[in-house]
Design a protein around this motif. Structure first.
Motif, short mmCIF file in Angstrom:
data_model
loop_
_atom_site.label_atom_id
_atom_site.label_comp_id
_atom_site.label_asym_id
_atom_site.label_seq_id
_atom_site.Cartn_x
_atom_site.Cartn_y
_atom_site.Cartn_z
N ILE A 177 -3.96 1.49 5.86
CA ILE A 177 -3.90 -0.04 6.16
C ILE A 177 -3.74 -0.87 4.80
O ILE A 177 -2.94 -1.89 4.87
CB ILE A 177 -5.59 -0.23 6.53
CG1 ILE A 177 -5.65 0.39 7.97
CG2 ILE A 177 -5.59 -1.75 6.31
CD1 ILE A 177 -7.26 0.09 8.15
N ILE A 178 -4.16 -0.39 3.67
CA ILE A 178 -3.82 -0.91 2.46
C ILE A 178 -2.42 -0.95 2.15
O ILE A 178 -1.50 -2.06 1.58
CB ILE A 178 -4.73 -0.46 1.31
CG1 ILE A 178 -6.06 -0.59 1.39
CG2 ILE A 178 -4.14 -0.90 -0.08
CD1 ILE A 178 -6.98 0.12 0.52
N PHE A 179 -1.71 0.17 2.34
CA PHE A 179 -0.42 0.36 2.09
C PHE A 179 0.37 -0.74 2.90
O PHE A 179 1.43 -1.48 2.50
CB PHE A 179 0.08 1.73 2.39
CG PHE A 179 1.56 1.88 1.96
CD1 PHE A 179 2.16 1.99 0.76
CD2 PHE A 179 2.30 1.99 3.30
CE1 PHE A 179 3.62 2.25 0.80
CE2 PHE A 179 3.84 2.16 3.10
CZ PHE A 179 4.18 2.39 1.78
N GLU A 180 0.36 -0.71 4.22
CA GLU A 180 0.79 -1.45 5.23
C GLU A 180 0.58 -2.96 4.97
O GLU A 180 1.54 -3.71 5.05
CB GLU A 180 0.40 -1.07 6.73
CG GLU A 180 1.02 -1.82 7.77
CD GLU A 180 2.42 -1.60 7.65
OE1 GLU A 180 3.22 -2.48 8.36
OE2 GLU A 180 2.97 -0.62 7.18
N GLY A 181 -0.75 -3.32 4.49
CA GLY A 181 -0.92 -4.63 4.10
C GLY A 181 -0.12 -5.15 3.03
O GLY A 181 0.32 -6.33 2.94
N ARG A 187 7.31 -6.98 1.17
CA ARG A 187 8.38 -7.39 2.30
C ARG A 187 8.75 -8.66 2.00
O ARG A 187 9.93 -9.16 1.92
CB ARG A 187 7.89 -7.13 3.63
CG ARG A 187 9.13 -7.42 4.60
CD ARG A 187 8.87 -6.98 6.24
NE ARG A 187 7.68 -7.47 6.79
CZ ARG A 187 7.25 -7.27 7.91
NH1 ARG A 187 7.83 -6.15 8.58
NH2 ARG A 187 6.19 -7.77 8.54
N PRO A 188 7.60 -9.80 2.00
CA PRO A 188 7.99 -11.24 1.40
C PRO A 188 8.80 -11.09 0.25
O PRO A 188 9.68 -11.79 0.07
CB PRO A 188 6.81 -11.78 1.21
CG PRO A 188 5.78 -11.00 2.11
CD PRO A 188 6.25 -9.63 1.97
N LEU A 189 8.33 -10.45 -0.95
CA LEU A 189 9.17 -10.47 -2.14
C LEU A 189 10.59 -9.65 -2.13
O LEU A 189 11.55 -10.13 -2.58
CB LEU A 189 8.21 -9.33 -3.22
CG LEU A 189 7.24 -10.06 -3.90
CD1 LEU A 189 6.33 -9.01 -4.68
CD2 LEU A 189 7.58 -11.16 -4.65
N ALA A 220 16.08 -10.78 -1.67
CA ALA A 220 17.40 -10.87 -1.00
C ALA A 220 17.94 -12.22 -0.87
O ALA A 220 19.33 -12.50 -0.97
CB ALA A 220 17.21 -10.24 0.28
N ASP A 221 17.10 -13.23 -0.54
CA ASP A 221 17.60 -14.43 -0.51
C ASP A 221 18.32 -14.97 -1.74
O ASP A 221 19.25 -15.55 -1.94
CB ASP A 221 16.59 -15.54 -0.08
CG ASP A 221 16.09 -15.30 1.52
OD1 ASP A 221 17.01 -14.72 2.15
OD2 ASP A 221 15.17 -15.75 1.68
#
Length: 535
Positions: free
Chosen positions: A212-216, A223-225, A230-231
């Motif tokens: 859960i921690i890893f996925e969170g 993923r946002p970073l 990428a942007d």
């Protein structure tokens, strides 16, 4: 911060920052682990207690009870044999049984300390045993040896009945001790199962919490970073119109919004810069064309004026020689004015031609020994230097890649000015220095002449600007302007040293290799046409 940047509002989870999410996750994880740890510790403690009770109490108590029974049986066997035979050999097992009885009874009392029910069982065994010993064992043991004891025969039935009660009490005691041991073992096994389940659950929950921690972290931070990176790479690659979409916790969304605001501002600045560049390119083109036209006009005008000027000068001089003294004094004065004006006009046109050639007609760049070039210049100016009584000195000068002709013109104008603008009461002294300054060479020409006032330090390099009348000091006003043009053409700068007193000091820099001049193919059409004109 501009109003273009949108910050998350509200008090719900959507407004939580990365730090707050991490704090919540850590708090929940620690709480779950603390509960599971407490349960695990309790199960371990319970397992240890039951194991100690089984190993240290129940099993030894049962074993001791069995040993106690064996000691009592030894007593009964010895007494019964002694009563029937009167042999002393049977007394020994009886006495040993009594000793063992005391030992095992004391051990059982110590093992069962605190267990009231089992101590009552031991008391019942001891009471029954005491009754058998009092009514049967001790009296028979007190009989003299050598013959069967009548008391043994007399009390045989009573002794058997009394010892059966002892047997029954010991059997009950052992059965209950055996049940206690079985119950303790069952409790231990059950507790061990619970322990295994608890620790298995702890392991599974740790794995689940880790996942859960890893996925969170992946969804909320990584993923946002990655998306932001990428942007940013897309924008850095030149796609400045690519928008940045805010994702993740509040602080990461705020960061994305601020970066997107910077992107939009950069787009506006780039658009403005592009417009300015296009305008500057257009103005530069206009300026190049204007400069080309002005240089072409200066060259053509001065070139085409030389022929009629030579005629005017030649015929005025011929008129002066042939008719000088034959006319009145005023006519001679007019003729002298005409000759002088024609000569000065010819000097001005020649200087203007030389000025227009600098940067327009590019001679081959080659190694120029400035020491040798300065000596050549001093030789050319030797008459004027000798008449003025000037002293010219210089430090060792370097060899540079430059236009040899223009270097000669540079020295000629600087040395000529230093000698020309002298004090009437003092012979001119001129000194030339050269020092390496980074990638450039810095030169200075210092004299003890009339000097240059600080307010005229820039004006003296403007073409046709004069600080003195033609009667006081001759010249066309082009010399220092030509020096400035030559120095800048060779990648340097020139200026008047405002701190120098008692004369003037002109400093300038030259690059070891001047910047590559534009070839005829890159010049505007008007400039290329000028470069092809005969000099």
């Amino acid at each position: 911060m501009s109003s273009d940047v949108r910050h998350p509002r509200g008090r719900g989870p959507s407004a939580w920052t990365t730090r707050r999410w991490l704090r919540l996750g850590v708090a929940l994880s620690l709480t779950v682990l603390a509960v599971l740890g407490t349960l695990g510790a309790w199960v371990l403690g319970r397992t240890t207690t039951l194991s100690e009770e089984l190993v240290d109490v129940r099993s030894p108590a049962l074993t001791t009870a069995i040993h106690l029974e064996s000691a009592v049986l030894n007593q009964e066997t010895g007494i019964r044999g002694y009563g029937l035979t009167g042999s002393k050999d049977f007394v020994t097992p009886y006495k040993r049984g009594l000793t063992e009885q005391k030992t095992y009874a004391a051990n059982l009392t110590e093992l069962l300390n605190g267990d009231r029910a089992r101590l009552d069982d031991l008391t019942a065994v001891q009471d029954a045993l005491e009754q058998w010993q009092e009514r049967f064992a001790r009296p028979i043991a007190a009989e003299p040896p050598g013959a069967p004891s009548p008391l043994a025969t007399e009390r045989a039935a009573e002794g058997k009945e009394s010892f059966d009660q002892v047997r029954e009490a010991m059997a009950g005691q052992q059965e209950r001790l055996r049940q206690d041991r079985v119950r303790a073992r069952d409790d231990l096994m059950a507790t061990m199962k619970v322990r295994n389940w608890v620790f298995g659950a702890i392991g599974i929950l740790i794995v689940i919490l880790t996942a859960i921690i890893f996925e969170g972290l992946r969804r909320g931070i990584t993923r946002p970073l990655e998306q932001l990176g990428a942007d940013a790479r897309t924008i850095a690659g030149g796609d400045f119109d690519h928008p940045i979409t805010p994702t993740g916790p509040a602080d990461l969304r705020r960061l994305s919004s601020e970066i997107d605001f910077m992107r939009r501002r950069l787009v506006r600045e780039l658009a403005f810069t592009e417009e300015a560049r296009l305008l500057l390119d257009a103005q530069t083109g206009d300026l190049q064309r204007s400069n080309a036209e002005l240089e072409q006009f200066a060259y053509v005008a001065s070139h085409d004026l030389q022929e009629p000027l030579r005629k005017v000068s030649s015929f005025t001089q011929l008129l002066q020689r042939r008719y000088g003294g034959q006319l009145d004094e005023r006519a001679d004065q007019y003729i002298e004015f005409a000759v002088d004006g024609a000569n000065r006009m010819q000097v001005l046109i020649n200087d203007l031609l030389d000025f227009s050639r600098v940067g327009r007609l590019h001679n081959a760049q080659q190694g120029v020994d400035l020491d040798k070039k300065l000596e050549e210049t001093l030789s050319a100016l030797s008459v004027g230097i000798e008449e003025a009584g000037a002293t010219i000195t210089h430090d060792p000068l370097p060899t540079l890649i430059a236009d040899s002709t223009q270097m000669g013109m540079l020295w000629q104008n600087l040395i000529g000015n230093a000698v020309k603008f002298r004090r009437p009461e003092e012979a001119p002294k001129v000194h030339v220095t050269a020092d390496r300054e980074g990638e450039l060479w810095r030169f200075s020409v210092t004299d003890n002449g009339i000097g240059i006032a600080p307010e005229y330090a820039e004006k003296v390099f403007v073409i046709f600007q004069r600080l003195h009348t033609k009667d006081a000091y001759s010249g066309s006003g082009i010399g220092l302007a030509m020096c400035k043009k030559i120095v800048e053409f060779h990648g340097g700068t020139i200026a008047v040293d405002p701190h120098h007193q008692d004369g003037a000091r002109i400093t300038f820099t030259l690059a070891p290799e001047p910047p590559e001049p534009p070839g005829p193919s890159t010049l505007p059409e008007a400039t290329r046409a000028e470069a092809e004109l005969p000099s």
